[in-house]
Scaffold this motif. Structure first.
Motif, PDB file in Angstrom:
ATOM      1  N   ARG A 109       0.850  -1.184   0.000  1.00  7.33           N
ATOM      2  CA  ARG A 109       0.000   0.000   0.000  1.00  7.33           C
ATOM      3  C   ARG A 109       0.892   1.242   0.000  1.00  7.33           C
ATOM      4  NH1 ARG A 109      -2.073  -0.840   6.140  1.00  7.33           N
ATOM      5  NH2 ARG A 109      -0.136  -0.339   7.216  1.00  7.33           N
ATOM      6  N   VAL A 110       0.291   2.368  -0.363  1.00 11.56           N
ATOM      7  CA  VAL A 110       1.019   3.632  -0.377  1.00 11.56           C
ATOM      8  C   VAL A 110       0.151   4.706   0.270  1.00 11.56           C
ATOM      9  CG1 VAL A 110       1.954   5.480  -1.830  1.00 11.56           C
ATOM     10  CG2 VAL A 110       2.421   3.087  -2.409  1.00 11.56           C
ATOM     11  N   TYR A 111       0.773   5.514   1.133  1.00 12.64           N
ATOM     12  CA  TYR A 111       0.148   6.701   1.712  1.00 12.64           C
ATOM     13  C   TYR A 111       0.926   7.939   1.263  1.00 12.64           C
ATOM     14  CZ  TYR A 111      -2.093   3.686   5.291  1.00 12.64           C
ATOM     15  OH  TYR A 111      -2.825   2.743   5.953  1.00 12.64           O
ATOM     16  N   GLU A 112       0.240   9.050   1.168  1.00 12.35           N
ATOM     17  CA  GLU A 112       0.948  10.310   1.036  1.00 12.35           C
ATOM     18  C   GLU A 112       1.685  10.593   2.344  1.00 12.35           C
ATOM     19  OE1 GLU A 112      -1.498  13.557  -0.167  1.00 12.35           O
ATOM     20  OE2 GLU A 112      -2.156  12.587  -2.026  1.00 12.35           O
ATOM     21  N   PHE A 113       2.881  11.134   2.244  1.00  7.61           N
ATOM     22  CA  PHE A 113       3.651  11.498   3.426  1.00  7.61           C
ATOM     23  C   PHE A 113       3.029  12.747   4.052  1.00  7.61           C
ATOM     24  CE2 PHE A 113       7.133  13.252   5.883  1.00  7.61           C
ATOM     25  CZ  PHE A 113       7.788  12.131   6.375  1.00  7.61           C
ATOM     26  N   VAL A 114       2.806  12.718   5.353  1.00 10.09           N
ATOM     27  CA  VAL A 114       2.231  13.873   6.045  1.00 10.09           C
ATOM     28  C   VAL A 114       3.371  14.809   6.415  1.00 10.09           C
ATOM     29  CG1 VAL A 114       0.723  14.675   7.896  1.00 10.09           C
ATOM     30  CG2 VAL A 114       0.396  12.383   6.934  1.00 10.09           C
ATOM     31  N   GLU A 115       3.519  15.867   5.636  1.00  3.72           N
ATOM     32  CA  GLU A 115       4.673  16.752   5.786  1.00  3.72           C
ATOM     33  C   GLU A 115       4.582  17.614   7.049  1.00  3.72           C
ATOM     34  OE1 GLU A 115       7.256  16.520   4.039  1.00  3.72           O
ATOM     35  OE2 GLU A 115       6.640  15.526   2.178  1.00  3.72           O
ATOM     36  N   GLY A 116       5.756  17.983   7.542  1.00  2.00           N
ATOM     37  CA  GLY A 116       5.838  18.897   8.674  1.00  2.00           C
ATOM     38  C   GLY A 116       5.391  18.310   9.990  1.00  2.00           C
ATOM     39  N   THR A 117       5.507  16.977  10.110  1.00  2.00           N
ATOM     40  CA  THR A 117       5.056  16.322  11.342  1.00  2.00           C
ATOM     41  C   THR A 117       6.161  15.452  11.928  1.00  2.00           C
ATOM     42  OG1 THR A 117       4.159  14.402  10.150  1.00  2.00           O
ATOM     43  CG2 THR A 117       2.665  16.255  10.563  1.00  2.00           C
ATOM     44  N   VAL A 118       6.000  15.147  13.212  1.00  2.00           N
ATOM     45  CA  VAL A 118       6.905  14.229  13.909  1.00  2.00           C
ATOM     46  C   VAL A 118       6.073  13.296  14.776  1.00  2.00           C
ATOM     47  CG1 VAL A 118       8.854  15.834  13.951  1.00  2.00           C
ATOM     48  CG2 VAL A 118       7.206  15.849  15.836  1.00  2.00           C
ATOM     49  N   ALA A 119       6.656  12.147  15.101  1.00  2.00           N
ATOM     50  CA  ALA A 119       6.032  11.215  16.038  1.00  2.00           C
ATOM     51  C   ALA A 119       6.825  11.231  17.338  1.00  2.00           C
ATOM     52  CB  ALA A 119       6.000   9.816  15.455  1.00  2.00           C
ATOM     53  N   ARG A 120       6.168  10.913  18.438  1.00  2.00           N
ATOM     54  CA  ARG A 120       6.817  10.854  19.746  1.00  2.00           C
ATOM     55  C   ARG A 120       6.582   9.489  20.360  1.00  2.00           C
ATOM     56  NH1 ARG A 120       4.389  16.473  22.303  1.00  2.00           N
ATOM     57  NH2 ARG A 120       5.246  17.921  20.760  1.00  2.00           N
ATOM     58  N   ASP A 121       7.571   9.022  21.085  1.00  2.00           N
ATOM     59  CA  ASP A 121       7.470   7.705  21.713  1.00  2.00           C
ATOM     60  C   ASP A 121       7.184   7.763  23.211  1.00  2.00           C
ATOM     61  OD1 ASP A 121       7.939   6.076  19.437  1.00  2.00           O
ATOM     62  OD2 ASP A 121      10.062   6.574  19.530  1.00  2.00           O
ATOM     63  N   VAL A 122       7.437   8.915  23.824  1.00  2.00           N
ATOM     64  CA  VAL A 122       7.330   9.007  25.282  1.00  2.00           C
ATOM     65  C   VAL A 122       6.462  10.195  25.687  1.00  2.00           C
ATOM     66  CG1 VAL A 122       8.625   9.274  27.434  1.00  2.00           C
ATOM     67  CG2 VAL A 122       9.641   7.997  25.543  1.00  2.00           C
ATOM     68  N   VAL A 123       5.558   9.950  26.635  1.00  2.00           N
ATOM     69  CA  VAL A 123       4.777  11.038  27.224  1.00  2.00           C
ATOM     70  C   VAL A 123       5.683  11.770  28.212  1.00  2.00           C
ATOM     71  CG1 VAL A 123       2.810  11.618  28.680  1.00  2.00           C
ATOM     72  CG2 VAL A 123       2.588   9.821  26.969  1.00  2.00           C
TER      73      VAL A 123
END
Length: 364
Positions: A109-123
């Motif tokens: 599958r392919v998704y468009e890349f969501v630009e200008g974002t980051v993911a976080r692993d820790v609260v």
């Protein structure tokens, strides 16, 4: 599969989606389920080879994802929001399909890349937890009118707690590894809560707990945040989207995010429910839901936290009794340590149930 064969399959998928082989395609991220690649053309895309061992019906999974993302996008249009960032965008193949099966039976599958974002692993703060909660609450609000019964179960019985309970009973009876004698206390803890395990399913059967579109993996790293402002942008990792209970989505976040210890902490004196974090999450979740939860759902939010923690503890105990065949372990008795941790958290939640209920009553 050799490196050359793997590259050939990637190229086959790229041809199916783009009609040619882009020069830039490289492994991306640190996910453990699917194989993920970043593709760069005039735009950026995420290409994934889906794990059909975990998700044996990829077409059904993609049908779910296509449906819910389209529904969220329609809501965003009405609100005048940027539809490229409010949810994942599924890119069709050149033939118009939402996924592709290659010549050896792998699914892509392919998704468009969501630009200008980051993911976080820790609260890192209560504010982070509130932002996370609001994003998952908004997910509930946007999909409150989506017909959950039309969704496929991508993992059958995933959060069916009575079914998990029966699996534990079978593991206890078979005792294939001879480990039962050392976990009698944990077995007793679970068996004493057989009636509790049925509580949500009985509420649904009675018509008081509605079936909802649920995410079923409500961790912080399944939200993308704006790289500049820190605001939540959209919910991702939609593979486990299926019919379920809103209280379980709420509860799973509390289970992992409001525990004062890490999930495999062996010093159980460190394990407890942080009521301040519980309140921070509840505040954001209810705001995000925008009044779409029923009175019964509101009342059962603390139960959802207890249920997801209890279910997870049972799953760890079952896996320990069966020889550690499901969850990855990094030391002997790792799953038993995890089980004891979760059961300790359940016990603390039981003690703090009146306080949890008072917090929900105050916020609703």
């Amino acid at each position: 599969m050799t490196r050359e064969q793997a590259c050939a399959k990637i190229n086959e998928a790229l041809q199916a989606y783009f009609g040619y082989i882009p020069e830039q395609c490289a492994p991306y991220g640190s996910g453990h389920i699917n194989d993920t690649f970043l593709v760069v053309t005039d735009k950026r895309y995420i290409l994934q080879r889906m794990n059909t061992t975990v998700f044996p019906h990829p077409e059904e999974m993609m049908e779910n994802i296509h449906g819910v993302t389209g529904h969220i996008r329609q809501k965003a249009v009405k609100r005048g929001e940027d539809t490229s960032r409010v949810t994942l965008t599924v890119v069709p193949t050149k033939d118009g399909a939402c996924c592709f099966e290659d010549s050896i039976g792998s699914w892509w599958r392919v998704y468009e890349f969501v630009e200008g974002t980051v993911a976080r692993d820790v609260v890192e703060s209560a504010e982070d937890f509130t932002i996370c909660a609001e994003a998952f609450g908004k997910f509930q609000q946007d999909l409150a009118d989506y017909p959950a019964e039309k969704l496929h179960e991508t993992i059958v019985n995933f959060h069916n707690t009575p079914w998990r309970f029966e699996n534990l009973k079978k593991a206890v009876e078979k005792d294939v590894c001879g480990r039962r004698a050392e976990v009698e206390q944990e077995i007793s803890f679970a068996m004493e809560r057989e009636g509790f395990a049925r509580m949500l399913e009985e509420a649904h059967a009675a018509g008081s707990l509605p079936l909802r579109v649920t995410h079923n993996d409500t961790k912080l790293n399944n939200i993308l945040f704006d790289a500049t402002t820190g605001a939540a942008v959209c919910v991702i990792d939609l593979d486990t989207v299926m019919p379920g209970y809103s209280v379980n989505d709420f509860g799973d976040s509390i289970r992992f995010g409001a525990n004062t210890a890490v999930e495999d902490e062996t010093d159980l004196s460190k394990v407890s429910l942080d009521l301040a974090l519980f309140e921070a999450y509840a505040k954001g979740f209810l705001k995000g839901c925008g009044g779409r939860l029923t009175d019964t759902e509101l009342e059962l939010l603390p139960v959802g936290a207890m249920m997801m923690t209890f279910e997870c503890g049972m799953r760890f105990l079952t896996d320990y009794l069966e020889g550690d065949t499901y969850f990855k372990i990094h030391r002997p008795k790792h799953n038993l340590d995890r089980c004891r941790n979760q059961f300790a958290l359940v016990a603390d939640m039981e003690r703090k149930l009146p306080e949890m209920q008072a917090i929900i009553q105050k916020l609703k």
